[in-house]
Design an enzyme around this catalytic site. Sequence first.
Site, mmCIF file in Angstrom:
data_model
loop_
_atom_site.group_PDB
_atom_site.id
_atom_site.type_symbol
_atom_site.label_atom_id
_atom_site.label_comp_id
_atom_site.label_asym_id
_atom_site.label_seq_id
_atom_site.Cartn_x
_atom_site.Cartn_y
_atom_site.Cartn_z
ATOM 1 N N LYS A 1 0.824 -1.217 0.000
ATOM 2 C CA LYS A 1 0.000 0.000 0.000
ATOM 3 C C LYS A 1 0.858 1.267 0.000
ATOM 4 O O LYS A 1 0.351 2.352 -0.277
ATOM 5 C CB LYS A 1 -0.970 0.011 1.176
ATOM 6 C CG LYS A 1 -0.358 0.165 2.550
ATOM 7 C CD LYS A 1 -1.443 0.139 3.623
ATOM 8 C CE LYS A 1 -0.859 0.268 5.028
ATOM 9 N NZ LYS A 1 -0.226 1.567 5.264
ATOM 10 N N ASP A 2 2.160 1.132 0.309
ATOM 11 C CA ASP A 2 3.060 2.282 0.307
ATOM 12 C C ASP A 2 3.800 2.459 -1.011
ATOM 13 O O ASP A 2 4.567 3.412 -1.162
ATOM 14 C CB ASP A 2 4.103 2.138 1.425
ATOM 15 C CG ASP A 2 3.494 2.208 2.815
ATOM 16 O OD1 ASP A 2 2.439 2.865 2.973
ATOM 17 O OD2 ASP A 2 4.062 1.587 3.738
ATOM 18 N N LEU B 1 -6.452 9.793 3.968
ATOM 19 C CA LEU B 1 -7.624 10.463 3.416
ATOM 20 C C LEU B 1 -8.708 9.454 3.055
ATOM 21 O O LEU B 1 -9.903 9.734 3.184
ATOM 22 C CB LEU B 1 -7.239 11.269 2.177
ATOM 23 C CG LEU B 1 -6.377 12.516 2.389
ATOM 24 C CD1 LEU B 1 -5.995 13.109 1.046
ATOM 25 C CD2 LEU B 1 -7.105 13.542 3.237
ATOM 26 N N ARG B 2 -8.288 8.282 2.607
ATOM 27 C CA ARG B 2 -9.239 7.227 2.241
ATOM 28 C C ARG B 2 -10.070 6.811 3.451
ATOM 29 O O ARG B 2 -11.306 6.735 3.379
ATOM 30 C CB ARG B 2 -8.475 6.017 1.685
ATOM 31 C CG ARG B 2 -9.308 4.759 1.501
ATOM 32 C CD ARG B 2 -8.416 3.556 1.202
ATOM 33 N NE ARG B 2 -7.460 3.279 2.255
ATOM 34 C CZ ARG B 2 -7.742 2.598 3.367
ATOM 35 N NH1 ARG B 2 -8.964 2.120 3.583
ATOM 36 N NH2 ARG B 2 -6.811 2.378 4.285
ATOM 37 N N ARG B 3 -9.402 6.518 4.554
ATOM 38 C CA ARG B 3 -10.117 6.122 5.769
ATOM 39 C C ARG B 3 -10.991 7.259 6.279
ATOM 40 O O ARG B 3 -12.153 7.051 6.645
ATOM 41 C CB ARG B 3 -9.123 5.699 6.849
ATOM 42 C CG ARG B 3 -8.417 4.373 6.563
ATOM 43 C CD ARG B 3 -7.270 4.126 7.534
ATOM 44 N NE ARG B 3 -6.637 2.826 7.287
ATOM 45 C CZ ARG B 3 -5.395 2.526 7.603
ATOM 46 N NH1 ARG B 3 -4.625 3.436 8.188
ATOM 47 N NH2 ARG B 3 -4.900 1.323 7.352
ATOM 48 N N ARG C 1 0.068 10.680 12.633
ATOM 49 C CA ARG C 1 1.237 10.185 11.910
ATOM 50 C C ARG C 1 2.143 9.434 12.867
ATOM 51 O O ARG C 1 1.987 9.476 14.068
ATOM 52 C CB ARG C 1 2.015 11.354 11.267
ATOM 53 C CG ARG C 1 1.350 12.026 10.072
ATOM 54 C CD ARG C 1 1.228 11.132 8.853
ATOM 55 N NE ARG C 1 2.420 10.340 8.578
ATOM 56 C CZ ARG C 1 3.518 10.780 7.988
ATOM 57 N NH1 ARG C 1 3.598 12.034 7.587
ATOM 58 N NH2 ARG C 1 4.535 9.969 7.777
ATOM 59 N N GLY C 2 3.170 8.771 12.309
ATOM 60 C CA GLY C 2 4.127 8.018 13.114
ATOM 61 C C GLY C 2 4.004 6.530 12.874
ATOM 62 O O GLY C 2 3.085 6.050 12.199
ATOM 63 N N ASN C 3 4.950 5.764 13.402
ATOM 64 C CA ASN C 3 4.875 4.316 13.265
ATOM 65 C C ASN C 3 3.776 3.758 14.173
ATOM 66 O O ASN C 3 3.134 4.498 14.918
ATOM 67 C CB ASN C 3 6.235 3.673 13.539
ATOM 68 C CG ASN C 3 6.746 3.938 14.946
ATOM 69 O OD1 ASN C 3 5.978 3.975 15.905
ATOM 70 N ND2 ASN C 3 8.055 4.115 15.082
ATOM 71 N N VAL C 4 3.559 2.460 14.086
ATOM 72 C CA VAL C 4 2.430 1.855 14.811
ATOM 73 C C VAL C 4 2.533 2.118 16.308
ATOM 74 O O VAL C 4 1.554 2.507 16.954
ATOM 75 C CB VAL C 4 2.377 0.329 14.535
ATOM 76 C CG1 VAL C 4 1.343 -0.346 15.439
ATOM 77 C CG2 VAL C 4 2.037 0.074 13.068
ATOM 78 N N ARG D 1 1.663 5.717 17.197
ATOM 79 C CA ARG D 1 0.227 5.987 17.095
ATOM 80 C C ARG D 1 -0.528 5.400 18.286
ATOM 81 O O ARG D 1 -1.438 6.041 18.826
ATOM 82 C CB ARG D 1 -0.306 5.423 15.767
ATOM 83 C CG ARG D 1 0.324 6.082 14.555
ATOM 84 C CD ARG D 1 -0.298 5.591 13.253
ATOM 85 N NE ARG D 1 0.503 6.003 12.105
ATOM 86 C CZ ARG D 1 0.070 6.049 10.854
ATOM 87 N NH1 ARG D 1 -1.172 5.704 10.580
ATOM 88 N NH2 ARG D 1 0.855 6.415 9.878
ATOM 89 N N CYS E 1 -1.404 9.651 -2.330
ATOM 90 C CA CYS E 1 -1.915 10.000 -0.999
ATOM 91 C C CYS E 1 -2.862 11.185 -1.048
ATOM 92 O O CYS E 1 -3.567 11.463 -0.088
ATOM 93 C CB CYS E 1 -0.748 10.302 -0.065
ATOM 94 S SG CYS E 1 0.275 8.860 0.271
#
Length: 304
Positions: free
Chosen positions: A81-82, A128-130, A147-150, A153, A240
């Site tokens: 997805k990236d 934006l999709r979510r 933002r940020g890694n899992v 977040r 994005c």
Amino acid sequence: MKRVVIATRRSRLALWQAGHVKQRLEALHAGLAVELLPLSTRGDEILDRRLDQAGGKGLFVKELENALAERRADLAVHSMKDVPADLPPGFILAAIMAREDPRDAFVSNNHENIHEMKPGSVVGTSSLRRAAQIAQRHPDLQMKLLRGNVETRLAKLDRGDYDAIILAVAGLVRLGLAARIRSRLDVDDSLPAPGQGALGIECLDGRDDVAALLEPLNDPETARCVEAERGVSRALGGSCAVPLGAYAEALGTGLRLRALVASPDGGRIARADCRGADPAAVASEAVAELRRHGAGEILSTLGT
């Protein structure tokens, strides 16, 4: 080949994904030594803006592709997805591995699911999709950039900055954090991003030695589904900056492809639901259906 170097981002999830590929390759090819080359990417460093404002999906892959081009690494592992819909000349996706659960995850410390949240509750996402899909179905919720890694977040959620956050199920499962998932959003409520849940392995075009090593890791069913999803993204300038979802499922020898394009506020959403045998053809059909339902007008408002 006796030695292979994998370029990877430095986040714990990216390192897990690269380590997974390392284990698979070493199990498949006796005597092969696989090393990781962790790299920092611009996408990991820019945390105060949405990706569409900072430069798009390529921010997560450019440094890895530079390592391939300079022969510091032989392959790079990405969350599909990236990966931008079009790779730069000279690069190929040599393998797409079997997909993990592609759905979005609802994560909260106080709510079982998104439907029970009170008006004004704050939901965090960088997508934006979510955000568009949630805004359409739950206009009384407040969407806030995340933002940020899992782990970053989750920490922001735990300190009370958000009432809930939306993450990919696949990332949480791979990190052993599936217990944090309160509910998994149905794909009809939150259509995934193209390639979500799948890992792709990139190398230089012409590296037949690398491609041969990777061939056993390719999952043909996942590859066909991801090809169809990325076909929609490619045709519509998916980035994005475009709230776009696409999800394909194998149905016998064919595919079912669902896709959408939305305005950022969720006020307008064009949807398509198509079936066919050829990934490229079903993607083209989905794009045509989206345009019939107003995707062109939505995209024009985004400057696409």
